[in-house]
Scaffold this active site. Sequence first.
Site, short mmCIF file in Angstrom:
data_model
loop_
_atom_site.label_atom_id
_atom_site.label_comp_id
_atom_site.label_asym_id
_atom_site.label_seq_id
_atom_site.Cartn_x
_atom_site.Cartn_y
_atom_site.Cartn_z
N SER A 62 68.51 -86.99 -26.68
CA SER A 62 67.84 -87.69 -25.57
C SER A 62 68.16 -87.18 -24.18
CB SER A 62 68.16 -89.18 -25.64
OG SER A 62 67.50 -89.74 -26.75
N ASN A 161 62.65 -94.79 -27.75
CA ASN A 161 62.14 -93.42 -27.79
C ASN A 161 60.64 -93.36 -27.54
OD1 ASN A 161 64.45 -91.65 -28.50
ND2 ASN A 161 64.59 -93.06 -30.23
N ASN A 327 75.87 -90.28 -36.03
CA ASN A 327 76.03 -91.48 -36.88
C ASN A 327 77.49 -91.80 -37.12
OD1 ASN A 327 74.90 -93.68 -38.30
ND2 ASN A 327 75.23 -92.64 -40.26
C1 LIG Z 1 70.95 -94.46 -27.05
C2 LIG Z 1 71.28 -93.25 -27.90
C3 LIG Z 1 72.75 -93.23 -28.30
S1 LIG Z 1 70.21 -93.28 -29.33
C4 LIG Z 1 68.88 -92.51 -28.51
C5 LIG Z 1 68.29 -91.26 -29.11
N1 LIG Z 1 68.54 -90.98 -30.46
C6 LIG Z 1 67.92 -91.64 -31.43
O1 LIG Z 1 67.17 -92.57 -31.21
C7 LIG Z 1 68.29 -91.19 -32.82
C8 LIG Z 1 68.60 -92.35 -33.66
C9 LIG Z 1 69.04 -91.94 -35.03
C10 LIG Z 1 70.19 -90.99 -34.99
C11 LIG Z 1 71.05 -91.13 -36.23
N2 LIG Z 1 71.46 -92.50 -36.44
C12 LIG Z 1 71.10 -93.19 -37.53
O2 LIG Z 1 70.42 -92.72 -38.41
C13 LIG Z 1 71.59 -94.61 -37.61
N3 LIG Z 1 71.07 -95.29 -38.79
C14 LIG Z 1 72.27 -90.27 -36.00
O3 LIG Z 1 73.24 -90.80 -35.43
O4 LIG Z 1 72.21 -89.10 -36.37
C15 LIG Z 1 69.17 -90.53 -28.19
O5 LIG Z 1 69.52 -89.41 -28.17
N4 LIG Z 1 69.55 -91.65 -27.54
C16 LIG Z 1 70.91 -91.93 -27.23
C17 LIG Z 1 71.09 -92.00 -25.71
O6 LIG Z 1 70.07 -92.01 -25.03
O7 LIG Z 1 72.25 -92.07 -25.31
#
Ligand SMILES: CC1(C)S[C@@H]2[C@H](NC(=O)CCCC[C@H](NC(=O)C[NH3+])C(=O)[O-])C(=O)N2[C@H]1C(=O)[O-]
Length: 349
Positions: A62, A161, A327
């Site tokens: 992001s 997103n 994750n």
């Molecule tokens: C708000 C956050 C932290 S999450 C958001 C965006 N990433 C995502 O929306 C990915 C979500 C799934 C990622 C996955 N997680 C899962 O599958 C959980 N079930 C993983 O950790 O690999 C990003 O990048 N942003 C960060 C931001 O803007 O800081």
Amino acid sequence: AALPAPDTAGLAAVLKSAVAQGAPGALARIDDHGRTYRVTHGVADRATRRAISTDDRFRIGSVTKTFSAVVLLQLVDEHRLSLDAPVNRYLPGLLPDDRITVRHVLSHRSGLYDYSNDMFASSVSGFEAVRKKVFTYRQLVALSLRKPRTNAPGAAYSYSNTNFVVAGLLIEKLTGQPVRTAYQNRIIGPLKLDDTFYVHPDTAIPGRYTRGYLTPDTAGAPLVDATAQTVSWAQSAGAVISSAHDLDVFYSALLRGKLTSAARLAEMERFTKVNSTTAYGLGLRRRDLTCGVSVYGHTGAVQGYYTYAFSTKDGGRSLTAVANTSNNGKVLDTLAGALESAFCGKRPV
Ligand SMILES: CC1(C)S[C@@H]2[C@H](NC(=O)CCCC[C@H](NC(=O)C[NH3+])C(=O)[O-])C(=O)N2[C@H]1C(=O)[O-]
């Protein structure tokens, strides 16, 4: 007041902790008024055991949102876009509510549901289901519109997103070019970001990179090598590839007013409070540190990679810190300590 010198020993301890908590490797680079600090710990590749390097490219997740916001703010400077106009003025019929404005979208106040919540409810199977898929922006927006809005337009901050997928649609409609071209012509080329790419829908990271490893939901299950992926589920919300050097240059240039007018940068810095330490502007986060310093940038979480990329208000000192896992909430929280080491210096004993 001048910042204290970066605490590189403290930074090394943060990276070491991140590795101890499950990241195969971690890196951090500080660019401070022309002086560079580099810290690493662990490996870029679990199979070859190659040491991670601060020169390694990675998926920024992001942090991409700031790239998209900068392009749209440049279009505002060019009088081709109005922040307080409805999105539907530029993309008729896209959204079910004419009250949703461009500003609502860029500040996560649109109420548009985040489709990734469902997509990745089960982390590994959700990722495997989409890692090679290619979505259109409108398919992603359609996924979001299957669910109710989280709030009335402008009524609350709710990270989604979907907002920056809408931003990608706006960029392509208003420039008449793919997002890749807009990033290249308006940011990557002018700043000479030679490690920065938008290769979607290709799955390979060009040149030298660290592999990224997704931590499964089940404790003790093996890490999943997530390096090769289209990131089509995110695109203008999360698919840029870059390096610690390039992100330091990018945020320093942004905050020095090199990418937009001063008036538009001020718009990006109109913040909505998210919690006691974080606020969100337009594609830009502010983090308020324990020493009273506020830093500006974005975080990223894409399968296999956590990123913190922040700079001081004057762009004089920038930090990019990366762990090649995701994750893993402990690693994400630990890596936030890199901001304290980089901008607050040595902790009083
Ligand atoms: C708000 C956050 C932290 S999450 C958001 C965006 N990433 C995502 O929306 C990915 C979500 C799934 C990622 C996955 N997680 C899962 O599958 C959980 N079930 C993983 O950790 O690999 C990003 O990048 N942003 C960060 C931001 O803007 O800081």
